[in-house]
Enzyme design. Sequence first.
Site, PDB file in Angstrom:
ATOM      1  N   GLU A 294       0.820  -1.218   0.000  1.00  0.00           N
ATOM      2  CA  GLU A 294       0.000   0.000   0.000  1.00  0.00           C
ATOM      3  C   GLU A 294       0.855   1.269   0.000  1.00  0.00           C
ATOM      4  OE1 GLU A 294      -2.681  -0.674   3.340  1.00  0.00           O
ATOM      5  OE2 GLU A 294      -4.032  -1.802   2.033  1.00  0.00           O
ATOM      6  N   ASP A 368      -8.328  -9.016   4.317  1.00  0.00           N
ATOM      7  CA  ASP A 368      -8.025  -7.919   5.231  1.00  0.00           C
ATOM      8  C   ASP A 368      -9.031  -7.790   6.374  1.00  0.00           C
ATOM      9  OD1 ASP A 368      -6.844  -5.760   6.358  1.00  0.00           O
ATOM     10  OD2 ASP A 368      -7.564  -4.303   4.904  1.00  0.00           O
ATOM     11  N   GLU A 396     -12.204  -2.341  12.456  1.00  0.00           N
ATOM     12  CA  GLU A 396     -12.264  -1.557  11.214  1.00  0.00           C
ATOM     13  C   GLU A 396     -13.455  -1.935  10.328  1.00  0.00           C
ATOM     14  OE1 GLU A 396      -8.662  -1.840   8.934  1.00  0.00           O
ATOM     15  OE2 GLU A 396      -9.493  -0.742   7.221  1.00  0.00           O
TER      16      GLU A 396
HETATM   17  O1  GCW Z   1      -6.695  -2.967   7.022  1.00  0.00           O
HETATM   18  C1  GCW Z   1      -5.988  -2.178   6.140  1.00  0.00           C
HETATM   19  C2  GCW Z   1      -6.270  -0.792   6.589  1.00  0.00           C
HETATM   20  C3  GCW Z   1      -5.105   0.145   6.518  1.00  0.00           C
HETATM   21  C4  GCW Z   1      -3.913  -0.535   7.160  1.00  0.00           C
HETATM   22  C5  GCW Z   1      -3.585  -1.785   6.380  1.00  0.00           C
HETATM   23  C6  GCW Z   1      -2.448  -2.582   6.990  1.00  0.00           C
HETATM   24  C7  GCW Z   1      -2.172   0.409   8.487  1.00  0.00           C
HETATM   25  O2  GCW Z   1      -7.372  -0.293   5.888  1.00  0.00           O
HETATM   26  O3  GCW Z   1      -5.477   1.316   7.194  1.00  0.00           O
HETATM   27  O4  GCW Z   1      -2.804   0.311   7.248  1.00  0.00           O
HETATM   28  O5  GCW Z   1      -4.689  -2.638   6.359  1.00  0.00           O
HETATM   29  O6  GCW Z   1      -2.725  -3.525   7.702  1.00  0.00           O
HETATM   30  O7  GCW Z   1      -1.303  -2.271   6.734  1.00  0.00           O
END
Ligand code: GCW
Length: 692
Positions: A294, A368, A396
């Site tokens: 990311e 995720d 989240e």
């Molecule tokens: O879950 C996703 C999140 C990001 C996060 C990423 C990760 C810290 O939306 O905000 O970044 O994973 O785990 O690196």
Amino acid sequence: MMNTRDEDGYELWLRYRVGHEPDRLAQYRAAINQVIVLGTSATADIIRGELSRALPALLDREVRCSTHKPDGQAVVVGTLMALAALGITLAQDQSSRLGEEGFLIRSQRAGHGNLILITGHSEVSLLIGTFHFLRLLQTQQDIRLLDIASSPRIRHRILSHWDNLDGSIERGYAGRSLWNWDELPHTIDPRYYDYARACASIGINGAALNNVNAQVESLSTDYLIKAAALADVLRPYGLRVYLSPLFSAPMQLGGLPTSDPRDPAVAAWWQKKVEEIYRLIPDFGGFQIKANSEGQPGPRDDGANHADGANMLAAALEPHGGLLLWRAFVYDTTIDADRAKCAYQEFVPLDGKFRRNVVVQVKNGPIDFQPREPFHPLLGAMEQTPLALELQITQEYLGQSLHLVYLGGMWKEILDADTYAQGSGSTVARMVDGSLYQHSTSSIVGVANTGSDRNWCGHHFAPANWYAFGRLAWDHTLSAETIADEWIRATWSNDSRVVDQLKAMLLGSWPACIDYMTPLGLHHLMQEGHHYGPDPAFNAAPRQDWNNVYYHRAAATGVGFDRSSRGSNAVSQYHSPLREQFDQLATCPEKFLLWFQHVSWTHRLSSGRTLWEELQQRYTGGVEFVAEMIGVWQSLETDIDPQRYEHVRQRLMQQRDNARLWREVCLNYFGRFIPREKGGAAPDQPASHHSR
Ligand code: GCW
């Protein structure tokens, strides 16, 4: 009886209220006349402080606290060595298997009285043992014949704070960061101590202080001095600090032209930086790093691989005993068009290539932190590399701090899942605790849900997840129900009616959340950005795999991501018999159905309903459960203190509305793909979106 004493949730599960059972109270009063804590360390002082706070409250009378020889019925807390110096030896010596943090709690006759001994090798083990003893009282256990030996099954039990240096928290839903970087190192917020207490009470022994989406300044000398001040606070509670570095720090902070891990100048820069850290924080835990994920920099920027990057950092940490947690949350879709497959493909070929102090950190599922995912296939695929399991405590994708969702059951499902890596019985838990491949280190990481809100986690029920993480990290064989029971008794009440009702709420809340958000293996249907609320139609992201339509693939033919051998073949990343099971429509577990299969709307499920009917049933059932929770909560009004009662009541109403929205938006959307004669909905206006 009306419970009127107001509480704000600050005390978490360390409230120490007198229990409801008079017999127990009498038993406790008889057994605990005097408390003796041996030792003069900061940790011994903390133990003394905790016992003198807890026991008078739990026993509703004064308790003598001293450092002298016991007379009569006493609780004696001291290391095995300190006890021996007093002439107390254990009747049966189980100490050899205890390790550094394990503890014993034993009833033993001595002279004229009965002693309760809390002991272990280190002072920190006594602190953890003391909290365990207090938990016995908080949960109204019989303490007449105690014989408890307990050691952690996982060595490194870490909370990961996605906290930024400006005080904001990525995916934080409970206010600002606990760490006041601007005022550190001079101002030590008393709250740091309470944070440490809460962590120690459930055996958490590490805190990664800053966001894995890292800012380079966190490694500057100024910030290291601040981190060292926090480390000084946390140390006597048995917690070590970890930091999340930015991989390109040698360039930004060191002025080097590259951060290529194969460049000796880069390695030398890290070596010096790590030496500086250990001068300031001698027991520094290590680094947790997000690289080439990311947008974060990493070794692949220079054509090196994850092992090159990890090994270079690990080499710098190794002489000091530091750990390198290298995150496997990577999904470069040039590697595979199915995001769920990417990490496995990058990491499995690297197995055996990592240095000894590297741990590859894997999220519970391959996408995720969705409401439900099958376990990540990497968790069954690396034999020579210790794997850390990363769980997300902050919700989240599960209603954040607005929904009551207890995650104990989710984490147990993952930990108990059989990977079949070495035949049956090769559970994720055994992979993570190191026993499957006899690794000498083991780690588990939970993304924290704490913040500056007075009640710590936003929702008064969210600490249940912090608590469950700690308890499972210590002992993953505990059941979600046992943990819920403990937490409820300590947090709310020991009244059996309250306990039973709240337990039913907690245990039902995760299945309900799956149903009103993403039933039957659906995933990634949330609104973009803040990730709260539904948006199955979303299709405008800069990356394909950030679009929701990429995941559900709804069409007239059906719905679901075909990851079978006829589709992306993600099933091949699992061992037999799972891969065959997931591969076939007839054998794929319904809870993962639309994760692995693209299924026709008219396909019949085990309930006898068609897929479309079952989806409607699930969404509705999920919403109904939330409505029931409101009823249960209201029936407990007089048992709960008013402030917490009202706060939770309001959040439950919001949860119900949000659950209804999920149902409406999702059914409305999916219904458009179904011919009307088969029960589909007429195309509708796009549903309104709630923003957080
Ligand atoms: O879950 C996703 C999140 C990001 C996060 C990423 C990760 C810290 O939306 O905000 O970044 O994973 O785990 O690196």
